[in-house]
Design an enzyme around this catalytic site. Structure first.
Site, PDB file in Angstrom:
ATOM      1  N   SER A   1       0.812  -1.156   0.061  1.00  0.00           N
ATOM      2  CA  SER A   1      -0.017   0.039  -0.174  1.00  0.00           C
ATOM      3  C   SER A   1       0.900   1.241  -0.094  1.00  0.00           C
ATOM      4  O   SER A   1       2.011   1.217   0.435  1.00  0.00           O
ATOM      5  CB  SER A   1      -0.862  -0.017   1.319  1.00  0.00           C
ATOM      6  OG  SER A   1      -1.573   1.187   1.347  1.00  0.00           O
TER       7      SER A   1
ATOM      8  N   TYR B   1      -2.210   0.377  10.808  1.00  0.00           N
ATOM      9  CA  TYR B   1      -2.295  -0.080   9.535  1.00  0.00           C
ATOM     10  C   TYR B   1      -1.089   0.162   8.547  1.00  0.00           C
ATOM     11  O   TYR B   1      -0.369  -0.708   7.763  1.00  0.00           O
ATOM     12  CB  TYR B   1      -3.465   0.594   8.760  1.00  0.00           C
ATOM     13  CG  TYR B   1      -3.759   0.029   7.256  1.00  0.00           C
ATOM     14  CD1 TYR B   1      -4.017  -1.232   6.963  1.00  0.00           C
ATOM     15  CD2 TYR B   1      -3.404   0.982   6.361  1.00  0.00           C
ATOM     16  CE1 TYR B   1      -4.202  -1.482   5.812  1.00  0.00           C
ATOM     17  CE2 TYR B   1      -3.607   0.644   4.959  1.00  0.00           C
ATOM     18  CZ  TYR B   1      -3.874  -0.638   4.587  1.00  0.00           C
ATOM     19  OH  TYR B   1      -4.032  -1.323   3.323  1.00  0.00           O
TER      20      TYR B   1
HETATM   21  P1  NDP Z   1     -11.752  -5.635   0.204  1.00  0.00           P
HETATM   22  O1  NDP Z   1     -12.355  -5.372   1.925  1.00  0.00           O
HETATM   23  O2  NDP Z   1     -12.532  -5.261  -0.901  1.00  0.00           O
HETATM   24  O3  NDP Z   1     -10.982  -7.054   0.126  1.00  0.00           O
HETATM   25  C1  NDP Z   1     -10.516  -7.778   1.271  1.00  0.00           C
HETATM   26  C2  NDP Z   1     -10.314  -9.138   0.908  1.00  0.00           C
HETATM   27  O4  NDP Z   1      -9.556  -9.527   2.055  1.00  0.00           O
HETATM   28  C3  NDP Z   1     -11.773  -9.888   0.945  1.00  0.00           C
HETATM   29  O5  NDP Z   1     -11.719 -10.729  -0.323  1.00  0.00           O
HETATM   30  C4  NDP Z   1     -11.534 -10.631   2.397  1.00  0.00           C
HETATM   31  O6  NDP Z   1     -12.218 -11.906   1.991  1.00  0.00           O
HETATM   32  C5  NDP Z   1     -10.206 -10.842   2.348  1.00  0.00           C
HETATM   33  N1  NDP Z   1      -9.656 -11.183   4.055  1.00  0.00           N
HETATM   34  C6  NDP Z   1      -9.855 -10.134   4.798  1.00  0.00           C
HETATM   35  N2  NDP Z   1      -9.582 -10.848   6.244  1.00  0.00           N
HETATM   36  C7  NDP Z   1      -9.382 -11.956   5.900  1.00  0.00           C
HETATM   37  C8  NDP Z   1      -9.213 -13.082   6.501  1.00  0.00           C
HETATM   38  N3  NDP Z   1      -8.761 -12.893   8.047  1.00  0.00           N
HETATM   39  N4  NDP Z   1      -8.817 -14.372   6.145  1.00  0.00           N
HETATM   40  C9  NDP Z   1      -8.919 -14.375   4.725  1.00  0.00           C
HETATM   41  N5  NDP Z   1      -9.270 -13.562   3.920  1.00  0.00           N
HETATM   42  C10 NDP Z   1      -9.400 -12.139   4.481  1.00  0.00           C
HETATM   43  O7  NDP Z   1     -10.487  -4.605   0.106  1.00  0.00           O
HETATM   44  P2  NDP Z   1      -9.321  -4.448  -0.934  1.00  0.00           P
HETATM   45  O8  NDP Z   1      -9.735  -5.229  -2.078  1.00  0.00           O
HETATM   46  O9  NDP Z   1      -9.271  -2.983  -1.134  1.00  0.00           O
HETATM   47  O10 NDP Z   1      -7.886  -5.050   0.038  1.00  0.00           O
HETATM   48  C11 NDP Z   1      -7.049  -5.929  -0.809  1.00  0.00           C
HETATM   49  C12 NDP Z   1      -5.805  -5.511  -0.400  1.00  0.00           C
HETATM   50  O11 NDP Z   1      -5.212  -4.262  -1.055  1.00  0.00           O
HETATM   51  C13 NDP Z   1      -5.532  -5.515   1.175  1.00  0.00           C
HETATM   52  O12 NDP Z   1      -4.306  -6.063   1.388  1.00  0.00           O
HETATM   53  C14 NDP Z   1      -5.406  -3.890   1.306  1.00  0.00           C
HETATM   54  O13 NDP Z   1      -4.698  -3.702   2.619  1.00  0.00           O
HETATM   55  C15 NDP Z   1      -4.723  -3.424  -0.095  1.00  0.00           C
HETATM   56  N6  NDP Z   1      -4.832  -2.131  -0.344  1.00  0.00           N
HETATM   57  C16 NDP Z   1      -6.235  -1.493  -0.510  1.00  0.00           C
HETATM   58  C17 NDP Z   1      -6.368  -0.366  -0.967  1.00  0.00           C
HETATM   59  C18 NDP Z   1      -7.560   0.598  -0.924  1.00  0.00           C
HETATM   60  O14 NDP Z   1      -7.621   1.615  -0.966  1.00  0.00           O
HETATM   61  N7  NDP Z   1      -8.696  -0.150  -1.265  1.00  0.00           N
HETATM   62  C19 NDP Z   1      -4.976   0.543  -1.232  1.00  0.00           C
HETATM   63  C20 NDP Z   1      -3.681  -0.224  -0.984  1.00  0.00           C
HETATM   64  C21 NDP Z   1      -3.930  -1.583  -0.603  1.00  0.00           C
HETATM   65  P3  NDP Z   1     -13.355 -12.588   3.130  1.00  0.00           P
HETATM   66  O15 NDP Z   1     -13.846 -11.369   4.065  1.00  0.00           O
HETATM   67  O16 NDP Z   1     -14.180 -13.255   2.185  1.00  0.00           O
HETATM   68  O17 NDP Z   1     -12.298 -13.370   4.028  1.00  0.00           O
HETATM   69  C1  8X3 Z   2      -5.195   1.600   1.646  1.00  0.00           C
HETATM   70  C2  8X3 Z   2      -5.019   3.182   1.216  1.00  0.00           C
HETATM   71  O1  8X3 Z   2      -4.785   5.432   2.228  1.00  0.00           O
HETATM   72  O2  8X3 Z   2      -6.446   4.175   3.244  1.00  0.00           O
HETATM   73  O3  8X3 Z   2      -4.029   0.840   1.770  1.00  0.00           O
HETATM   74  O4  8X3 Z   2      -4.120   3.567   3.465  1.00  0.00           O
HETATM   75  S1  8X3 Z   2      -4.875   4.206   2.451  1.00  0.00           S
END
Ligand code: NDP
Ligand code: 8X3
Length: 252
Positions: A140, A153
């Protein structure tokens, strides 16, 4: 080029992981879709099976026994994992450190850091045996720069980037590619989880054009389709409206 390759995607039920699964299916990449929400895994499996071979694994990345059991249970055609997308993760809470919720801290360290390690530890030995593979860790912009109330985070994502660098060093003798992809603001369920359904989540992606999960999926596809001598080590991607973690131009 990617036909007959197999990818394991954690966090495939939503956001970036889900979009990556759809992108990979178009390329004919066989898929191991992981998550905890079985209904979503089932509906993705039935949709994507028209394009490629798909299997689902339901486990919580925090549970190391469940992680190893699930990966050990893969049937023969799926045991050869070429591409690992360590994507499962979330932010939990948005509090100054002095008010931090201990359960939120546990969740972020256990899921984003330890969960990524458990899955990697279960998958990597077969890659080292075959001396090939590509691991993509979703970090991220929060792993590059700490922002107010981001504390734990941001620490978890700094750890993801450090682990990625460590993997690249340790796996270098085996020819395994290791990549960190570090997005800024992407419109997914991320904010619903972080703000626990609070109305603030509804505004997280308003007033500007946030990245879409498909934008990141296309970048992941680009990374895995480089020639064998090219490894994208670390990539930072923002929406055009975002300059860093605290500067977002709102015009809409
Ligand atoms: P979402 O909330 O849309 O997706 C998160 C995914 O992670 C879900 O599929 C969920 O599946 C899975 N997950 C969460 N907790 C668990 C767990 N304990 N065990 C197994 N699976 C888990 O978020 P994003 O798609 O945005 O996030 C994906 C990645 O991208 C993360 O690592 C996030 O930190 C990163 N990210 C996101 C950004 C953003 O702005 N959205 C920016 C930068 C990075 P389920 O609940 O079915 O288990
Ligand atoms: C997700 C982006 O800006 O919420 O990693 O940290 S931010």
């Amino acid at each position: 080029m990617n036909k007959n390759k197999t990818a394991l995607i954690t966090g495939a039920t939503s956001g970036i992981g889900r979009a990556t699964a759809y992108e990979f299916a178009k390329q004919g990449i066989n898929l191991i879709l992981c998550g905890r929400r079985q209904e979503r895994l089932d509906s993705m499996q039935s949709a994507l099976s028209k394009q490629t071979d798909v299997i689902t694994l339901n486990f919580d990345v925090r549970d190391k026994v469940a992680v190893f059991n699930a990966i050990d249970s893969l049937p023969e055609p799926f045991r050869h994992i070429d591409i690992l997308i360590n994507n499962a993760g979330n932010a939990h809470g948005f509090d100054p450190i002095q008010d931090g919720n201990l359960d939120d801290w546990d969740a972020m360290i256990d899921i984003n850091v330890k969960g990524l390690l458990y899955v990697s530890r279960a998958v990597i030995p077969k890659m080292t045996e075959r001396q090939s593979g590509h691991i993509i860790n979703i970090g991220s912009s929060a792993g590059k720069e700490v922002y107010p109330k981001g504390n734990v985070y941001c620490a978890s994502k700094h750890a993801v980037i450090a682990i990625t660098d460590g993997m690249r060093i340790d796996l270098n003798p085996f020819g395994i590619k290791v990549t960190a992809i570090n997005p800024g603001l992407v419109e997914t369920e991320f904010s619903k989880v972080r703000y626990k359904g609070d109305a603030i989540a509804d505004n997280a992606y308003k007033g500007y054009q946030a990245l879409q999960p498909e934008d990141i999926a296309e970048i992941i596809l680009f990374a895995i389709t480089r020639p064998s001598h090219v490894n994208i080590a670390d990539l930072l991607v923002f929406p055009t409206a975002q300059a860093n973690n605290v500067t977002v131009k709102k015009t809409l």
